[in-house]
Structures are given as C-alpha cells and as structure tokens.
Design an enzyme around this catalytic site. Structure first.
Site, PDB file in Angstrom:
ATOM      1  N   GLU A 113    -140.871  12.473-130.557  1.00  0.00           N
ATOM      2  CA  GLU A 113    -139.662  13.187-130.141  1.00  0.00           C
ATOM      3  C   GLU A 113    -138.489  12.958-131.084  1.00  0.00           C
ATOM      4  OE1 GLU A 113    -138.983  12.411-126.000  1.00  0.00           O
ATOM      5  OE2 GLU A 113    -141.032  12.946-125.454  1.00  0.00           O
ATOM      6  N   HIS A 126    -137.916  19.300-122.408  1.00  0.00           N
ATOM      7  CA  HIS A 126    -139.049  19.648-123.277  1.00  0.00           C
ATOM      8  C   HIS A 126    -140.264  18.826-122.834  1.00  0.00           C
ATOM      9  CE1 HIS A 126    -138.258  15.921-126.053  1.00  0.00           C
ATOM     10  NE2 HIS A 126    -138.145  15.639-124.780  1.00  0.00           N
ATOM     11  N   LYS A 134    -132.762  17.818-122.174  1.00  0.00           N
ATOM     12  CA  LYS A 134    -133.426  16.714-122.868  1.00  0.00           C
ATOM     13  C   LYS A 134    -134.480  17.331-123.766  1.00  0.00           C
ATOM     14  CE  LYS A 134    -136.757  13.708-120.984  1.00  0.00           C
ATOM     15  NZ  LYS A 134    -137.217  12.493-120.304  1.00  0.00           N
ATOM     16  N   LYS A 177    -139.240  20.888-115.836  1.00  0.00           N
ATOM     17  CA  LYS A 177    -140.250  21.159-116.863  1.00  0.00           C
ATOM     18  C   LYS A 177    -141.023  22.391-116.406  1.00  0.00           C
ATOM     19  CE  LYS A 177    -141.093  16.442-118.558  1.00  0.00           C
ATOM     20  NZ  LYS A 177    -141.986  15.262-118.453  1.00  0.00           N
TER      21      LYS A 177
END
EC number: 4.2.1.11
Length: 372
Positions: A147, A310, A333, A282
């Site tokens: 990430e 994400h 995020k 999500k």
C-alpha cells in the site's frame, strides 16, 4: 477471473440487455435475483460488482454528468464533499515482514483547508518519515509495501506511533495532522481468547499476550500519549463487547471493517449493539453500488463516520474517489502517497476538487459527521 468473465458474458449480460443504466437499483436487484444466494456465491461478488460499477459509469455518461454527481443523485445526497485522506504510512501486521503486530499506522490531515493542501501535508509527512527511517534503520528500511507504506524493523507499536508523531512534528504539522490505526486484531487473536502482540515470532514465550481489558487500556494509552483519532478493528471480529466499551468511552473513532464487511445486515446489528461508530466502506465486500449506498445511509443515520476504502491488492481504477465525494463519506483510505495504483485515486480527487472550483468543500474538521 475467467469464471467471473464467463458469468458476465453468458448469464449477466443477456439478462441486462436493454435495461436503462440510469436505473442502478433495478439493475443491481436483477443481478441479485439472477444469483439467488445471500453472499453472491453463484455468480460471484466480483462479477456482479464489475457490472454494477460499469453500469454506474454508463448511467453518469447517459446523463452527461460527472460520476461523483451521478452517485450523489443515486444516494439522494446533495452535498459533494472532498474526503480527508487517511494515508497508510507504516505497515505492520500480516502485511509486513517486521515484528509489528498492528497492521496500519496512518495520518489524517484534518487541519488542512482543502484536499490539495491535505495532499501536500500528507506527502511532506511521508517524506519526513522516510528521512527518519533512513537515519534510524538504514536505506533498506525505506522499501515500500503493498500500500506504499514503509515497513522498517520496528519492534513495538509504541515505537511505530512515536515515529509517525516525530515525522508530523518534523514536517511542522503538529495539531493539523492526526494519527489513525488499523489494528486488524483478528490476525493475532488466539484460541484462548487473548491477543498476541508477538504473533509473528513463533513459538514465543507468551509474554506479549494481552487480555481484552489490557487491550482496552492500551488503546486508551495510545489516545492519551499520541494524537490518535481513529482505530479500526481494535478487537476480534466477533468480540463485540470490548469494542462497544471502547466506542462508549468516546476517545476516538472506532471503525468496523472485519466486524461489518460492508453488509447492511451486520451494520444494522452493530448499530443496535453500539459496537462501533464508523463504517469502513469496501464495495467489493458487498458487491453492488446500491447495497453500498444503503450501508452508508444506515451508518449516517446512526450518526456514524464513513471511511471509503481501497483493498490491499488494487488496480488503477479510481471509482472509489468519485464514490467518496458522491456519498460525502468524509474520509478515504487508499494507501500512502506512493505507488501509481494508490495515487490514481488521489489524483482523481485533485481533479474533482479542481472541477468543482469554488464549490469544492473539504471535510476537514467535520470528517466524522457529515449528513446528507
């Protein structure tokens, strides 16, 4: 992937042919009916979601409006809000090879006056952190994870928080940039109902195991010692009692990911139990845009915060940037300001802010409480 593509081409596409893409709810319901299971197990949530997102984009194109505006219309939301980015800058947990038990250490520039200023603050703190890590742990420790965050060989969660706090100070943003955490505690929950902060070192002597009461104390300490304003998944996904206790203490935002899986049924249950006070959104957990909107509506009606998110394995698609603005989630995020598949979302948000011009509103200090 081939199975999902096959299901779309052979089953979903023929059934949807001729339907109006503006009618998102009807199309999503049609796909749910075609699937016929509670968890979209027959056609697959990834197949259904891909079509749901494509329909959403087609609906916006048919109306001739930006995607974020179309999403806002679908939700009946009149506020277009640029979210506070929650940058994941230190990686631990199962995502990293260091000794750190907790999964993500994030920064939230709530004190910025615009999204572009928030991006600048985030980037400056990120690079200040890189300098600190290089000086303390060596050049190797500056490699980035999935990430975009760093994964230096940090031994304790305190050390991680201290490092982030130091980077905020070094960049000159004390008071303007706060800290968030994703504990992902289900990863180190043990069979005897304890939380093993040394779970990566096996076998270990058990000295780092903590009870739920001790974990509660630990979170209180974190919030007192550091500017921690948000903690995600502080307890195991079915361990609701201590989670509710932390929520009641009102020392920070308590975000539900594993506990909710963006499922309106679980969201309703958590609202009734007062288990958390924020939803991690999500879209691929629930599988349609309509159900995602419903989960956000329920969260907002309960006075919760909403963080659009994400996944660890991401693509260049920037749909969630438009989703965050259209649903006025207030928070997003999507990794560190690093790696192209993470920056794709941030760049889209910068474009949206530019497009909205003087009508652009940044969530800022109101990041947790934005009604429709």
């Amino acid at each position: 992937v081939t199975k999902a593509v096959e299901n779309i081409n052979a089953i979903i596409a023929p059934a949807l042919k001729g339907m109006d893409p503006v009618k998102q709810a009807e199309i999503d319901q049609k796909m749910k009916d075609l699937d016929g299971t509670d968890n979209k197990g027959k056609l697959g949530a990834n197949a259904i979601l891909a079509v749901s997102m494509a329909v959403c984009k087609a609906g916006a194109a048919e109306k001739g409006v930006p995607l974020y505006k179309h999403i806002a219309d679908l939700a009946g939301n009149s506020k277009l809000i640029l979210p506070v980015p929650s940058f994941n800058i230190i990686n631990g947990g199962s995502h990293a090879g260091n000794a750190l038990a907790m999964q993500e250490f994030m920064i939230l520039p709530v004190g910025a006056s615009s999204f572009s200023e928030a991006m600048r603050m985030g980037c400056e703190v990120y690079h200040a952190l890189k300098g600190l890590i290089k000086a303390k742990y060596g050049q190797d420790a500056c490699n980035v994870g999935d990430e975009g965050g760093f994964a230096p060989n940090i031994g304790s969660n305190d050390e991680g928080l201290n490092l982030v706090n130091e980077a905020i100070e070094k960049a000159g943003y004390t008071g303007k940039v706060k800290i968030g955490m994703d504990v992902a505690s289900s990863e180190f929950y043990t069979e005897d109902g304890m939380y093993d902060l040394d779970f990566k070192n096996q076998p270990n002597d058990g000295s780092q195991k903590k009870t739920k009461e001790q974990m509660l104390e630990l979170y209180n300490e974190f919030c007192k010692k550091y500017p921690v304003i948000s903690i995600e998944d502080p307890f195991e996904q079915d361990d609701w009692e201590p989670c509710a206790k932390l929520t009641t203490e009102n020392i920070c935002q308590v975000v539900g990911d594993d506990i909710l899986v963006t499922n309106p049924v679980r969201v309703k249950k958590a609202i009734d139990a007062k288990a958390v006070n924020a939803l991690l959104l999500k879209v691929n957990q629930i599988g349609t845009i309509t159900e995602s909107i419903e989960a956000v509506r329920m969260a907002k009606e309960a006075g919760w915060g909403v963080m659009t998110s994400h996944r660890s394995g991401e693509t260049e698609d920037s749909f969630i940037a438009d989703l965050a603005v259209g649903l006025a989630s207030g928070q997003i995020k999507t990794g560190a300001p690093c790696r192209s598949e993470r920056n794709a979302k941030y760049n889209q948000l910068l474009r949206i802010e530019e497009e909205l011009g003087e009508n652009a509103v940044y969530a800022g200090e109101s990041w947790r409480h934005i009604g429709w």
